[in-house]
Scaffold this active site. Structure first.
Site: not given
Length: 284
Positions: A2-3, A95, A115
């Site tokens: 995400p930016e 997750h 991650r």
DNA sequence: AGTTGCCCCTGCGCGC
DNA sequence: TGCGCGCAGGGGCAAC
């Protein structure tokens, strides 16, 4: 992943669904996302119990939730982090790393991160601006951003203009997608030396950065896959508007030349060979 | 001091 | 079918 536009989409979702609620319990299911909290996961959970979320703020790609008492819960999504507002009866995500329950018994807040490059921490007294992110520059969508200071600093950088755009201490919120998009709009190759941009060229580039970030927020961000979704699990649709990123071999939207892909810092850069010619080697 | 590279993780798609 | 490799929206920190 995400930016700024994706993080802003998440922030506005938190403002709607989480602000004003009192945390009743926190469960840390994996210690890594809480690694910045030196006192450990149990202390992290205990410190948040009973606190009211008072706002949802953002600078660049960092999010923070000011809490009653003046502290803040600081978060970063890294490459694969998500904040999901989820009814307790739903099957938890594979997750799921940290779960927040609220005393109203309403939907939980889930921090999900495949991650685990992202993370959560408590910033003491960090409601206005967490000290942990004081080294990050303002982002170009906030009032504190100083255009002329940015232009001057950019033109002092002894590096390529793309590297400079990704330097969060110079300008925050821009990542690999929107750097490539802004450079395509500006007609600049990312390896162009930042210190050789003219002042007007630097100002134009900043304008393109701001424009592309703003347009992407309107579309709810860019979602290539299930890794980026808003707090309700919905995808953004700015991907259909991308002109460069991920479009290797497809025609440039301006001149129809096939978009090129080049390796860049263990990732990729996408650009138009004709609209964004590579600079000649620097003559010292 | 400023800039660059390595590393942290997990999973997916591809070629062999 | 299986395995290894490359690749992925980020950032901190050590080494030049």
């Amino acid at each position: 992943m995400p930016e700024l536009p994706e993080v802003e989409t998440v922030r506005s979702g938190l403002a709607k669904w989480v602000v004003g609620r009192r945390i009743a319990a926190v469960q840390v299911l994996h210690p890594r996302p809480v690694r910045r909290h030196v006192a450990g996961p149990d202390d992290f959970a205990a410190a948040l119990k009973g606190r009211v979320v008072e706002a949802a703020r953002r600078r660049g790609k960092f999010l923070w939730l000011p809490l009653d008492g003046g502290d803040a819960l600081l978060g970063h999504l890294g490459m694969s982090g998500q904040m999901l507002v989820s009814p307790a009866e739903h099957e938890p995500h594979r997750h799921l790393r940290v779960r927040f329950d609220f005393d109203d018994g309403g939907p939980q807040l889930h921090f999900v991160d495949q991650r685990m490059f992202g993370g959560l921490s408590i910033s003491p007294g960090g409601a206005a601006l967490p000290a942990e992110i004081a080294h990050i520059a303002p982002d170009p969508l906030e009032p504190a951003f100083d255009d002329e200071a940015f232009v001057a600093a950019l033109r002092r950088k002894r590096t390529g203009v793309k590297r400079a755009l990704l330097d969060q201490t110079l300008i925050s919120g821009v990542g690999n997608i929107y750097a490539d998009e802004a450079l395509w709009r500006a007609g600049l190759h990312g390896e162009r030396p930042a210190d050789r941009l003219t002042r007007p060229a630097a100002r134009r580039l900043l304008g393109h950065v701001r424009d592309v970030l703003t347009a992407a927020i309107v579309d709810g961000g860019t979602s290539f896959d299930a890794l980026y979704v808003n707090v309700n699990g919905e995808s953004g649709y700015f991907d259909v508007s991308l002109a460069a990123y991920g479009r290797e071999g497809r025609p440039c939207r301006r001149c129809a030349t096939p978009i090129r892909r080049e390796s860049f810092a263990n990732r990729s850069s996408f650009s138009c060979p004709k609209c964004q010619p590579k600079p000649r080697a620097r003559i010292v």
